[in-house]
Design a protein around this motif. Structure first.
Motif, short mmCIF file in Angstrom:
data_model
loop_
_atom_site.label_atom_id
_atom_site.label_comp_id
_atom_site.label_asym_id
_atom_site.label_seq_id
_atom_site.Cartn_x
_atom_site.Cartn_y
_atom_site.Cartn_z
N ILE A 68 1.08 -1.23 0.04
CA ILE A 68 -0.06 0.06 0.00
C ILE A 68 0.87 1.35 -0.05
N VAL A 124 2.12 -4.08 7.59
CA VAL A 124 3.23 -3.48 7.41
C VAL A 124 3.25 -2.42 6.47
N ILE A 126 0.96 -0.50 5.32
CA ILE A 126 0.04 0.70 5.93
C ILE A 126 0.91 1.33 6.78
N SER A 127 1.57 0.78 7.87
CA SER A 127 2.47 1.47 8.39
C SER A 127 3.49 2.19 8.04
N THR A 128 4.18 1.64 7.14
CA THR A 128 5.34 2.31 6.44
C THR A 128 4.89 3.25 5.54
N ASN A 130 2.69 5.45 6.43
CA ASN A 130 2.31 6.47 7.27
C ASN A 130 3.80 6.96 7.62
N ILE A 131 4.74 6.15 7.78
CA ILE A 131 6.00 6.40 8.42
C ILE A 131 6.64 7.41 7.16
N PHE A 133 5.38 8.53 4.62
CA PHE A 133 4.85 10.24 4.22
C PHE A 133 4.95 11.10 5.40
N GLY A 134 4.72 10.64 6.56
CA GLY A 134 4.69 11.42 7.74
C GLY A 134 6.22 12.20 7.81
N LEU A 135 7.23 11.42 7.66
CA LEU A 135 8.56 11.86 7.61
C LEU A 135 8.90 12.65 6.66
N ILE A 137 6.80 14.78 4.89
CA ILE A 137 6.22 16.09 4.99
C ILE A 137 6.58 16.62 6.44
N TYR A 138 7.14 16.01 7.28
CA TYR A 138 7.78 16.44 8.59
C TYR A 138 8.97 17.40 8.19
N LEU B 265 -6.98 4.01 6.53
CA LEU B 265 -5.90 3.19 6.59
C LEU B 265 -5.53 3.27 8.33
N LEU B 269 -4.88 0.62 11.08
CA LEU B 269 -3.76 0.65 12.04
C LEU B 269 -4.36 0.56 13.44
N SER B 308 4.75 18.60 13.99
CA SER B 308 3.84 18.34 13.16
C SER B 308 2.85 17.37 13.28
N PHE B 310 2.16 15.50 10.81
CA PHE B 310 2.64 14.41 10.24
C PHE B 310 3.91 13.54 10.91
N LEU B 311 4.38 14.01 11.76
CA LEU B 311 5.46 13.32 12.58
C LEU B 311 4.75 12.22 13.65
N ILE B 313 1.84 10.92 12.55
CA ILE B 313 1.29 9.89 11.77
C ILE B 313 2.62 8.72 11.54
N ALA B 314 3.63 9.36 11.58
CA ALA B 314 4.77 8.54 11.05
C ALA B 314 5.12 7.73 12.56
N GLY B 317 2.53 5.05 12.78
CA GLY B 317 3.06 3.71 11.88
C GLY B 317 4.15 2.84 12.74
N LEU B 320 2.85 0.90 15.51
CA LEU B 320 2.31 -0.29 15.14
C LEU B 320 3.18 -1.66 14.68
N ILE B 321 4.36 -1.13 14.23
CA ILE B 321 5.27 -2.38 14.00
C ILE B 321 6.15 -2.44 15.24
#
Lengths: 325, 352
Positions: A68, A124, A126-128, A130-131, A133-135, A137-138, B265, B269, B308, B310-311, B313-314, B317, B320-321
């Motif tokens: 994803i 996995v 879905i988590s990555t 977010n990781i 994309f989040g990082l 944009i951050y 999503l 999660l 932020s 966005f940090l 949501i990172a 993620g 969860l892992i």
């Protein structure tokens, strides 16, 4: 010979091809503009991004996994590559090299986590997603990149010719990458030993492992390949949009997934063909294009696409059930 | 082995609720860490109230996702179902202005009717999902992907992508009002949690759902009407998604075809973080509830620290892992974490 034909007419691809041909014939008859070189070129250019991703995702689905996170990988790859290209004269080769390395690394990260943590690949990735994309944009604070190097802005324009109306045509960057992506995937899946192994693991992972296949190696290859394709797609998209916006690509992942499964790839692995994926991408692209040409309000676009997907997956499931019953 | 009834009560509770206890411990630990960094800014009524305001939207949608996950499936159409429901309620309410003065019984009944109409639409979408999945044999991801795109398309087509806004006070109060300091939406979320929990634990449907999720074939052979269970599961999932839509529209005081898409999503999660097995069959509402509070605590604390979103949501993620790695127990961290080790041991002893 008749047997081959009989098998072919029963296949998923045959029915999909029939639908695409009938739809195209109808659109050719109903509108003046569908079967024009200009429209077909536009169609090819605008589906390039989704198509290249579909080629990568097909390999993951055949392997029995799912990804994803590829839109986030694509966003990261294009941002990294073009940020570097903005300040250093790395040229075309450099842009591709940096983007692909970034994409492959992200893909390998997915593969390693799926293998280590042993939870389903949906969770996995879905988590990555977010990781990554989040990082992204951050770190970038969501800034756009607009001043791209001039060679990148111009793209390529090969074999130019002009039709009777004076419109110039040429093989453009997006179309070229799309064709190359599907060709590479076809070679990988059908002409290499590794391709057969990918089908084998998708069919039955445990059996393949017992046979001595290196499943972790294959997993790295498959997710790395997805990352690689995401990088290629992102470069194609950035060239078309003439800018990099880190938020535009996110949210397209399920559309690409829909196109690939429309092409007959099964989510349980071991099934799916490049030709089917091409047809799936084509069907959605032609449908959307046709609706616009027919004058249907573009607001209704998604509704029809959704209905076609529902009809296609239901028909496939029902016909399979009848065959095994 | 001793029968489990003879074990001390506390250790039995911990064993049976290992996920919830783990998440609650992480919650307390993070609360202490963030509390030390932020002090009164975090440990205030306002912060907890804002957590209680933010949890229900995602929470109710995660409940809808949870039911589908328990059956061994997935429901990608929850967000578009929620938006379709919200738009239905909104468009029925548009007709309220000409007749019935504000505050009259008729006015109130009309609103209840609007909500009922919205929920009916949501249940219909759920039934469509259930029909395609159970009776046509389509895999849940594909079926709900199709209904997701079709429902969103229908909503965009009918509204032309516009926002419908401005609702009567009682509707807005669902999203923004409080009762004794507790947000009404949070109370609604609590009621739905209890409802789902009771349905899962006490009704025969709930027990069948767990069995179908754990092993569909075995459930079929033991005489469970699997198709009917799946149909009902997706209908219930649709209804819950509709409730999520109601809360969402009440909070924003507006409805649109593409609100809340990032929740899709994230709801998976949250559910998986809460111990719902993505392959179906196991998972509790209490785990989900703990997971949601944990996610919101991180979000609120990061917000106070000016990081932020966005940090956030990172980090979600990564969390969860991390928790999944602990749970799978293959890594060294898994063995270090006592509670999960305990659970693994109890599983072994139950088998023995």
């Amino acid at each position: 010979m008749p047997k081959t034909i009989q098998r072919w007419t029963r296949s998923h691809e045959f029915w999909l091809l029939a639908v695409v041909v009938v739809l195209s014939m109808f659109l050719t008859a109903a509108t003046d503009s569908f079967l024009t070189l200009q429209n077909l070129f536009d169609l090819l250019t605008s589906t390039s991004f989704a198509g290249i991703l579909a080629a990568g995702l097909l390999v993951v689905l055949v392997f029995g996994g799912i990804d994803i996170s590829f839109t986030a990988i694509a966003s990261v790859a294009q941002y990294v590559a073009l940020t570097i290209a903005k300040t250093y004269p790395i040229g075309w080769f450099g842009v591709f090299f940096v983007a692909c390395c970034t994409g492959i690394l992200c893909g390998l990260f997915n593969a390693a986590i799926i293998h280590k943590v042993r939870i389903s690949s949906v969770i996995v990735t879905i988590s990555t997603l977010n990781i990554f994309f989040g990082l992204l944009i951050y770190i970038t604070r969501g800034d756009y990149i607009t001043s791209l190097p001039s060679y990148f802005r111009e793209g390529i324009w090969w074999f130019e010719f002009t039709d009777s109306n004076g419109f110039p045509y040429a093989i453009n960057f997006q179309a070229l990458l799309l064709v190359v992506a599907f060709f590479m995937t076809w070679v990988l899946l059908n002409k290499t030993n590794i391709g057969r192994q990918i089908y084998a693991v998708g069919g039955n992972e445990i059996a393949a492992e017992r046979l001595g296949f290196h499943v972790f190696g294959l997993r790295c290859l498959v997710y790395g390949y997805m990352g690689f394709m995401a990088a290629i797609a992102s470069i194609s998209q950035a060239q078309l949009a003439q800018s990099v916006t880190p938020t535009t690509l996110i949210g397209k992942e399920l559309e690409v997934l829909a196109a690939v499964v429309l092409g007959g790839a099964s989510l349980t692995g071991g099934n799916g063909s490049v030709f089917g994926a091409v047809l799936g991408v084509m069907l959605i692209a032609i449908l959307q294009n046709g609706l616009i040409l027919l004058g249907v309000s573009s607001y209704w676009n998604q509704f029809f696409v959704g209905c076609v997907i529902l009809l296609a997956v239901s028909a496939t499931a029902l016909s399979q059930r009848r065959r095994y019953a | 082995m001793k029968p489990s009834a003879n074990r001390p009560l506390i250790s039995r509770f911990v064993r049976e609720n290992a996920t919830t206890v783990t998440l609650a411990s992480i919650f307390m630990a993070l609360l202490a860490v963030f509390g030390l960094i932020l002090g009164d800014r975090l440990l205030s009524v306002g912060t907890f109230q804002s957590i209680a305001f933010q949890t229900p939207e995602l929470g109710i949608l995660a409940l809808a996702m949870m039911l589908a996950l328990l059956s061994g499936g997935l429901n990608l159409s929850i967000i578009s179902t929620a938006n379709l429901c919200a738009l239905t309620i909104a468009s029925v309410l548009q007709f309220t202005i000409p007749w019935g003065a504000s505050g009259s019984v008729l006015w109130l009944t009309w609103q209840v009717g609007a909500v009922a109409a919205g929920l009916a639409v949501a249940i219909l979408v759920g039934l469509l999902n259930g029909l395609i999945i159970a009776y046509f044999g389509v895999s849940p991801i594909l079926a709900t992907l199709g209904t997701m795109i079709a429902c969103k398309g229908l909503a965009i087509g009918l509204t032309r992508g516009n926002v419908l806004s401005g609702f009567p006070d009682p509707i807005v109060a669902i999203g923004n009002g409080t009762f004794l300091g507790v947000p009404l939406a949070f109370l609604l979320f609590g009621v739905l949690c209890v409802f789902v929990s009771v349905v899962l634990r006490r009704s025969s449907f709930g027990q069948k759902l767990y069995l179908v999720g754990a092993n569909e074939k075995a459930a079929q052979f033991s005489g469970i009407h699997v198709k009917r269970v799946l149909l009902l599961t997706y209908a219930l999932s649709g209804a819950l998604a509709g409730c999520g839509g109601l809360v969402m529209m009440a909070r924003f005081n507006s409805a649109n075809a593409s609100y809340g898409e990032s929740f899709l999503l994230i709801s998976i999660l949250a559910a998986v973080l809460g111990g719902i097995n993505p392959y179906g069959g196991t998972g509790k509402v209490s785990g989900l509830f703990a997971a949601l509070l944990l996610l919101q605590l991180i979000s609120s604390a990061f917000n106070l620290m000016n990081f932020s979103q966005f940090l956030t949501i990172a980090i979600w993620g990564a969390l969860l892992i991390g928790v999944s790695a602990l749970r799978s127990g293959t890594g060294i961290f898994g063995r270090l974490l006592l509670l999960e080790f305990w659970r693994a041991k109890s599983v072994v002893s139950e088998k023995a």
